[in-house]
Design a protein around this motif. Structure first.
Motif, PDB file in Angstrom:
ATOM      1  N   HIS A   1      99.905  98.239  29.922  1.00  0.00           N
ATOM      2  CA  HIS A   1      99.280  99.507  30.279  1.00  0.00           C
ATOM      3  C   HIS A   1      99.528 100.061  31.727  1.00  0.00           C
ATOM      4  O   HIS A   1      99.703  99.228  32.783  1.00  0.00           O
ATOM      5  CB  HIS A   1      97.695  99.313  30.442  1.00  0.00           C
ATOM      6  CG  HIS A   1      97.189  98.760  29.172  1.00  0.00           C
ATOM      7  ND1 HIS A   1      96.808  99.680  28.076  1.00  0.00           N
ATOM      8  CD2 HIS A   1      96.491  97.728  28.681  1.00  0.00           C
ATOM      9  CE1 HIS A   1      96.365  98.955  27.039  1.00  0.00           C
ATOM     10  NE2 HIS A   1      96.312  97.802  27.402  1.00  0.00           N
TER      11      HIS A   1
ATOM     12  N   GLU B   1     101.895 103.957  24.115  1.00  0.00           N
ATOM     13  CA  GLU B   1     102.151 103.526  22.895  1.00  0.00           C
ATOM     14  C   GLU B   1     103.599 103.657  22.400  1.00  0.00           C
ATOM     15  O   GLU B   1     104.149 102.503  21.678  1.00  0.00           O
ATOM     16  CB  GLU B   1     101.308 103.933  21.959  1.00  0.00           C
ATOM     17  CG  GLU B   1     101.053 103.503  20.534  1.00  0.00           C
ATOM     18  CD  GLU B   1     100.103 104.192  19.721  1.00  0.00           C
ATOM     19  OE1 GLU B   1     100.223 103.765  18.431  1.00  0.00           O
ATOM     20  OE2 GLU B   1      99.368 104.756  20.095  1.00  0.00           O
ATOM     21  N   ARG B   2     104.229 104.680  22.549  1.00  0.00           N
ATOM     22  CA  ARG B   2     105.499 105.054  22.251  1.00  0.00           C
ATOM     23  C   ARG B   2     106.425 104.025  22.895  1.00  0.00           C
ATOM     24  O   ARG B   2     107.360 103.592  22.395  1.00  0.00           O
ATOM     25  CB  ARG B   2     105.847 106.188  22.297  1.00  0.00           C
ATOM     26  CG  ARG B   2     107.176 106.764  21.899  1.00  0.00           C
ATOM     27  CD  ARG B   2     107.588 108.404  21.862  1.00  0.00           C
ATOM     28  NE  ARG B   2     107.238 108.766  23.088  1.00  0.00           N
ATOM     29  CZ  ARG B   2     106.220 109.787  23.499  1.00  0.00           C
ATOM     30  NH1 ARG B   2     105.349 110.191  22.585  1.00  0.00           N
ATOM     31  NH2 ARG B   2     105.908 110.194  24.582  1.00  0.00           N
ATOM     32  N   TYR B   3     106.107 103.899  24.118  1.00  0.00           N
ATOM     33  CA  TYR B   3     107.019 103.048  24.847  1.00  0.00           C
ATOM     34  C   TYR B   3     106.988 101.489  24.522  1.00  0.00           C
ATOM     35  O   TYR B   3     108.178 100.965  24.192  1.00  0.00           O
ATOM     36  CB  TYR B   3     106.702 103.014  26.323  1.00  0.00           C
ATOM     37  CG  TYR B   3     107.402 101.778  27.304  1.00  0.00           C
ATOM     38  CD1 TYR B   3     108.532 102.029  27.826  1.00  0.00           C
ATOM     39  CD2 TYR B   3     106.668 100.644  27.468  1.00  0.00           C
ATOM     40  CE1 TYR B   3     109.217 100.994  28.596  1.00  0.00           C
ATOM     41  CE2 TYR B   3     107.214  99.616  28.324  1.00  0.00           C
ATOM     42  CZ  TYR B   3     108.401  99.715  28.713  1.00  0.00           C
ATOM     43  OH  TYR B   3     109.048  99.003  29.403  1.00  0.00           O
TER      44      TYR B   3
ATOM     45  N   GLU C   1      94.898 111.642  26.561  1.00  0.00           N
ATOM     46  CA  GLU C   1      95.533 111.211  25.231  1.00  0.00           C
ATOM     47  C   GLU C   1      96.820 111.359  25.153  1.00  0.00           C
ATOM     48  O   GLU C   1      97.638 110.239  24.545  1.00  0.00           O
ATOM     49  CB  GLU C   1      94.903 112.329  24.065  1.00  0.00           C
ATOM     50  CG  GLU C   1      95.492 112.068  22.684  1.00  0.00           C
ATOM     51  CD  GLU C   1      95.081 110.636  22.088  1.00  0.00           C
ATOM     52  OE1 GLU C   1      95.691 110.132  21.113  1.00  0.00           O
ATOM     53  OE2 GLU C   1      94.072 109.944  22.616  1.00  0.00           O
ATOM     54  N   ALA C   2      97.497 112.282  25.842  1.00  0.00           N
ATOM     55  CA  ALA C   2      99.003 112.286  25.977  1.00  0.00           C
ATOM     56  C   ALA C   2      99.523 111.110  26.658  1.00  0.00           C
ATOM     57  O   ALA C   2     100.589 110.587  26.140  1.00  0.00           O
ATOM     58  CB  ALA C   2      99.458 113.688  26.628  1.00  0.00           C
TER      59      ALA C   2
ATOM     60  N   ARG D   1      98.248 107.887  26.769  1.00  0.00           N
ATOM     61  CA  ARG D   1      97.843 106.848  25.807  1.00  0.00           C
ATOM     62  C   ARG D   1      99.086 106.945  24.859  1.00  0.00           C
ATOM     63  O   ARG D   1      99.454 105.857  24.671  1.00  0.00           O
ATOM     64  CB  ARG D   1      96.677 107.102  25.195  1.00  0.00           C
ATOM     65  CG  ARG D   1      96.280 105.810  24.245  1.00  0.00           C
ATOM     66  CD  ARG D   1      95.005 105.923  23.661  1.00  0.00           C
ATOM     67  NE  ARG D   1      95.364 106.997  22.514  1.00  0.00           N
ATOM     68  CZ  ARG D   1      95.918 106.954  21.397  1.00  0.00           C
ATOM     69  NH1 ARG D   1      96.651 105.659  21.061  1.00  0.00           N
ATOM     70  NH2 ARG D   1      96.298 107.827  20.410  1.00  0.00           N
ATOM     71  N   ARG D   2      99.639 108.061  24.324  1.00  0.00           N
ATOM     72  CA  ARG D   2     100.670 108.187  23.445  1.00  0.00           C
ATOM     73  C   ARG D   2     101.852 107.677  23.804  1.00  0.00           C
ATOM     74  O   ARG D   2     102.718 107.098  23.384  1.00  0.00           O
ATOM     75  CB  ARG D   2     100.595 109.373  22.641  1.00  0.00           C
ATOM     76  CG  ARG D   2      99.402 109.659  21.783  1.00  0.00           C
ATOM     77  CD  ARG D   2      99.543 111.055  21.148  1.00  0.00           C
ATOM     78  NE  ARG D   2      98.232 111.148  20.206  1.00  0.00           N
ATOM     79  CZ  ARG D   2      98.300 112.194  19.059  1.00  0.00           C
ATOM     80  NH1 ARG D   2      99.244 112.928  18.917  1.00  0.00           N
ATOM     81  NH2 ARG D   2      97.205 112.281  18.591  1.00  0.00           N
ATOM     82  N   ARG D   3     102.087 108.223  25.106  1.00  0.00           N
ATOM     83  CA  ARG D   3     103.575 107.983  25.827  1.00  0.00           C
ATOM     84  C   ARG D   3     103.480 106.380  25.862  1.00  0.00           C
ATOM     85  O   ARG D   3     104.665 105.706  25.679  1.00  0.00           O
ATOM     86  CB  ARG D   3     103.513 108.617  27.260  1.00  0.00           C
ATOM     87  CG  ARG D   3     103.927 109.768  27.255  1.00  0.00           C
ATOM     88  CD  ARG D   3     104.298 110.262  28.707  1.00  0.00           C
ATOM     89  NE  ARG D   3     103.184 110.249  29.423  1.00  0.00           N
ATOM     90  CZ  ARG D   3     102.443 111.302  29.539  1.00  0.00           C
ATOM     91  NH1 ARG D   3     102.482 112.412  29.085  1.00  0.00           N
ATOM     92  NH2 ARG D   3     101.547 111.185  30.463  1.00  0.00           N
TER      93      ARG D   3
END
Length: 77
Positions: A76, A46-48, A39-40, A42-44
């Protein structure tokens, strides 16, 4: 089945459960850590992607281009 054997069986069951508990607890902890790590990550990503999109949008606006040219990228890592 003798009375003594019937009295010992619950104790053996508890002893077996007590021996298995640390292994089961460690496996649950490893699973939870993998889920959190995924999850972390995936969030990185998305933030990028959001940061990159906003940078492209800002650059396009500075150069007078319509914002339709700056499209979010699905990347990805």
């Amino acid at each position: 089945m003798s009375l003594a054997r019937r009295a010992v069986l619950p104790v053996l069951g508890l002893a077996g459960a007590a021996r298995r508990w640390p292994v089961a607890a460690q496996q649950r902890a490893q699973h939870n850590a993998m889920v959190a790590s995924t999850e972390a990550a995936r969030r990185r990503v998305e933030r990028y992607e959001v940061e990159h999109y906003l940078e492209e949008l800002s650059a396009a606006r500075r150069h007078g281009q319509p914002h339709a040219t700056a499209q979010p990228r699905a990347q990805h890592l």
